[in-house]
Design a protein around this motif. Sequence first.
Motif, PDB file in Angstrom:
ATOM      1  N   GLY A  10      42.762  35.274  33.540  1.00 13.10           N
ATOM      2  CA  GLY A  10      44.040  34.892  34.115  1.00 13.10           C
ATOM      3  C   GLY A  10      44.067  33.542  34.791  1.00 13.10           C
ATOM      4  N   ARG A  11      43.045  32.707  34.559  1.00 19.69           N
ATOM      5  CA  ARG A  11      43.014  31.389  35.179  1.00 19.69           C
ATOM      6  C   ARG A  11      43.577  30.338  34.235  1.00 19.69           C
ATOM      7  NH1 ARG A  11      42.709  31.937  40.346  1.00 19.69           N
ATOM      8  NH2 ARG A  11      42.733  29.654  40.222  1.00 19.69           N
ATOM      9  N   PRO A  12      44.332  29.363  34.745  1.00 18.74           N
ATOM     10  CA  PRO A  12      44.807  28.277  33.880  1.00 18.74           C
ATOM     11  C   PRO A  12      43.667  27.352  33.502  1.00 18.74           C
ATOM     12  CG  PRO A  12      45.428  27.867  36.161  1.00 18.74           C
ATOM     13  CD  PRO A  12      44.815  29.232  36.132  1.00 18.74           C
ATOM     14  N   SER A  13      43.734  26.800  32.301  1.00 20.35           N
ATOM     15  CA  SER A  13      42.706  25.871  31.841  1.00 20.35           C
ATOM     16  C   SER A  13      43.326  24.880  30.871  1.00 20.35           C
ATOM     17  CB  SER A  13      41.548  26.611  31.153  1.00 20.35           C
ATOM     18  OG  SER A  13      41.955  27.144  29.905  1.00 20.35           O
ATOM     19  N   VAL A  14      42.679  23.743  30.720  1.00 17.64           N
ATOM     20  CA  VAL A  14      43.093  22.757  29.727  1.00 17.64           C
ATOM     21  C   VAL A  14      41.900  22.413  28.853  1.00 17.64           C
ATOM     22  CG1 VAL A  14      44.979  21.769  31.057  1.00 17.64           C
ATOM     23  CG2 VAL A  14      42.671  20.857  31.360  1.00 17.64           C
ATOM     24  N   LYS A  15      42.188  22.145  27.594  1.00 14.99           N
ATOM     25  CA  LYS A  15      41.148  21.761  26.652  1.00 14.99           C
ATOM     26  C   LYS A  15      41.567  20.480  25.952  1.00 14.99           C
ATOM     27  CE  LYS A  15      38.338  23.507  22.811  1.00 14.99           C
ATOM     28  NZ  LYS A  15      38.066  24.665  21.918  1.00 14.99           N
ATOM     29  N   LEU A  16      40.661  19.503  25.943  1.00 14.51           N
ATOM     30  CA  LEU A  16      40.899  18.230  25.268  1.00 14.51           C
ATOM     31  C   LEU A  16      39.844  18.066  24.188  1.00 14.51           C
ATOM     32  CD1 LEU A  16      41.322  17.743  28.610  1.00 14.51           C
ATOM     33  CD2 LEU A  16      42.209  15.600  27.731  1.00 14.51           C
ATOM     34  N   GLU A  17      40.260  17.528  23.053  1.00 14.77           N
ATOM     35  CA  GLU A  17      39.336  17.336  21.937  1.00 14.77           C
ATOM     36  C   GLU A  17      39.364  15.883  21.473  1.00 14.77           C
ATOM     37  OE1 GLU A  17      39.341  21.784  19.945  1.00 14.77           O
ATOM     38  OE2 GLU A  17      40.656  20.257  19.096  1.00 14.77           O
ATOM     39  N   ARG A  18      38.210  15.381  21.097  1.00 16.05           N
ATOM     40  CA  ARG A  18      38.084  14.025  20.566  1.00 16.05           C
ATOM     41  C   ARG A  18      37.174  14.037  19.344  1.00 16.05           C
ATOM     42  NH1 ARG A  18      39.392   9.490  24.051  1.00 16.05           N
ATOM     43  NH2 ARG A  18      41.133  10.292  25.289  1.00 16.05           N
ATOM     44  N   THR A  19      37.521  13.218  18.363  1.00 16.90           N
ATOM     45  CA  THR A  19      36.625  12.942  17.237  1.00 16.90           C
ATOM     46  C   THR A  19      36.005  11.583  17.485  1.00 16.90           C
ATOM     47  OG1 THR A  19      37.967  14.261  15.715  1.00 16.90           O
ATOM     48  CG2 THR A  19      36.462  12.644  14.748  1.00 16.90           C
ATOM     49  N   LEU A  20      34.682  11.526  17.519  1.00 16.36           N
ATOM     50  CA  LEU A  20      33.953  10.320  17.895  1.00 16.36           C
ATOM     51  C   LEU A  20      33.092   9.832  16.731  1.00 16.36           C
ATOM     52  CD1 LEU A  20      32.817  11.613  21.395  1.00 16.36           C
ATOM     53  CD2 LEU A  20      34.715  10.037  20.928  1.00 16.36           C
ATOM     54  N   THR A 106      36.645  21.233  28.293  1.00 16.73           N
ATOM     55  CA  THR A 106      37.478  22.271  28.894  1.00 16.73           C
ATOM     56  C   THR A 106      37.319  22.262  30.407  1.00 16.73           C
ATOM     57  OG1 THR A 106      37.274  23.675  26.925  1.00 16.73           O
ATOM     58  CG2 THR A 106      37.984  24.740  28.957  1.00 16.73           C
ATOM     59  N   HIS A 107      38.449  22.360  31.102  1.00 17.48           N
ATOM     60  CA  HIS A 107      38.465  22.446  32.567  1.00 17.48           C
ATOM     61  C   HIS A 107      39.237  23.705  32.943  1.00 17.48           C
ATOM     62  CE1 HIS A 107      39.627  20.361  36.652  1.00 17.48           C
ATOM     63  NE2 HIS A 107      39.090  21.553  36.819  1.00 17.48           N
ATOM     64  N   VAL A 108      38.552  24.636  33.629  1.00 14.15           N
ATOM     65  CA  VAL A 108      39.189  25.861  34.108  1.00 14.15           C
ATOM     66  C   VAL A 108      39.446  25.708  35.605  1.00 14.15           C
ATOM     67  CG1 VAL A 108      39.008  28.364  34.352  1.00 14.15           C
ATOM     68  CG2 VAL A 108      37.991  27.229  32.354  1.00 14.15           C
ATOM     69  N   PHE A 109      40.696  25.929  36.028  1.00 14.68           N
ATOM     70  CA  PHE A 109      41.082  25.754  37.430  1.00 14.68           C
ATOM     71  C   PHE A 109      40.874  27.075  38.173  1.00 14.68           C
ATOM     72  CE2 PHE A 109      44.495  23.218  35.052  1.00 14.68           C
ATOM     73  CZ  PHE A 109      43.639  22.143  34.864  1.00 14.68           C
ATOM     74  N   LEU A 119      49.793  24.100  38.822  1.00 13.27           N
ATOM     75  CA  LEU A 119      50.623  22.936  39.129  1.00 13.27           C
ATOM     76  C   LEU A 119      49.876  21.630  38.921  1.00 13.27           C
ATOM     77  CD1 LEU A 119      52.375  24.135  42.428  1.00 13.27           C
ATOM     78  CD2 LEU A 119      53.255  24.248  40.087  1.00 13.27           C
ATOM     79  N   GLY A 120      48.541  21.639  39.076  1.00 14.11           N
ATOM     80  CA  GLY A 120      47.767  20.416  38.950  1.00 14.11           C
ATOM     81  C   GLY A 120      47.368  20.062  37.529  1.00 14.11           C
ATOM     82  N   ALA A 121      47.819  20.837  36.536  1.00 16.11           N
ATOM     83  CA  ALA A 121      47.374  20.591  35.159  1.00 16.11           C
ATOM     84  C   ALA A 121      47.759  19.200  34.674  1.00 16.11           C
ATOM     85  CB  ALA A 121      47.956  21.658  34.230  1.00 16.11           C
ATOM     86  N   GLY A 122      48.966  18.738  34.993  1.00 16.07           N
ATOM     87  CA  GLY A 122      49.391  17.415  34.530  1.00 16.07           C
ATOM     88  C   GLY A 122      48.527  16.309  35.086  1.00 16.07           C
ATOM     89  N   ARG A 123      48.199  16.409  36.370  1.00 13.42           N
ATOM     90  CA  ARG A 123      47.366  15.399  37.014  1.00 13.42           C
ATOM     91  C   ARG A 123      45.927  15.420  36.473  1.00 13.42           C
ATOM     92  NH1 ARG A 123      45.024  15.912  42.587  1.00 13.42           N
ATOM     93  NH2 ARG A 123      46.512  17.551  43.082  1.00 13.42           N
ATOM     94  N   HIS A 124      45.376  16.627  36.290  1.00 15.82           N
ATOM     95  CA  HIS A 124      44.003  16.737  35.806  1.00 15.82           C
ATOM     96  C   HIS A 124      43.873  16.205  34.382  1.00 15.82           C
ATOM     97  CE1 HIS A 124      42.434  18.721  39.298  1.00 15.82           C
ATOM     98  NE2 HIS A 124      43.241  19.757  39.181  1.00 15.82           N
ATOM     99  N   VAL A 125      44.808  16.589  33.517  1.00 19.33           N
ATOM    100  CA  VAL A 125      44.722  16.121  32.134  1.00 19.33           C
ATOM    101  C   VAL A 125      44.842  14.600  32.072  1.00 19.33           C
ATOM    102  CG1 VAL A 125      45.906  16.116  29.907  1.00 19.33           C
ATOM    103  CG2 VAL A 125      45.481  18.271  31.078  1.00 19.33           C
TER     104      VAL A 125
END
Length: 291
Positions: A10-20, A106-109, A119-125
């Motif tokens: 039940g925790r919010p999280s964001v995942k970012l992906e990059r091809t390098l 991935t960052h889990v808040f 609420l902080g997802a926009g700032r963290h991303v």
Amino acid sequence: MAILRTTPGGRPSVKLERTLAHPPEKVWRAVTSPEELAHWFPAAVALPETPAPGGKITFTFTQTGDVSEGEILGYRPPEVFEFTWNSDLIRIEVSADGAGSKLAFTHVFNRGEPDIALLGAGRHVTGWVACLDSLEAALDGREPEMPTDWHARMVHYIEEFGLEDGEVLDGGTIRFRRDLVWPPAEDVWNRLPQPEDGAEVLESRSPEVLAHTWLHDGKPAGRVRWEVTEDPLDGVRVELTQTVPAELADQLPDLLTTRHEQLNALFAGTFKVELEPWSAERRAEVRKRYS
């Protein structure tokens, strides 16, 4: 690409992906070596000589000297580096992708109530996207270009994640909650919309609470309350509530639209960005969302 998710717990999280365009071994060094992390990670990182699960990590912000700690949860070269930072969780995954690599970050808040942490997802991303841009530049041998348009970048993700919208609670109370990042609470207080002429101030406790009556047709019809919260780890947020009696429920879309515009202007103002008043078309568009 940034994906907002909820963990099984039940925790919010964001995942970012990059091809390098670099092999996994080179990317792995860039995300685990303290010397390489210094090129892109937002704090100086101190790791054990032999990293392993259970090992302690220290994070130091060089500009302020603030120090925080974490623990290694997973360390599988050259694929997975997982650790806590305070109570939040960071997971970095590296995999081969042709002649290059794919990076998943991935960052889990984990701090506080999930709806507040979200609420902080926009700032963290926004911050992590800038960090990963710097990582990619370092891998390419380029100098990173630090963003100057932080407000616009944050607004992009706040809108994408639906974090700018207000809601109507039981009983017809309007509520908006917004993350304001790190402005001084006094600055936020000084930017709060003031009561209209004739409204009664019910509570004024600088820089935390401002409450006053709301007038409709010149008569008290409800209460408006602004609350500014300052957290040592998560910065500043603001919550606006406005009570609306049942007989004025038809006013809710217009009231939500007006407060929405005020919150956007407040957020922009803390970045010293002045927004133009909304056009009739923009107000109609936002009002439609609340109808």
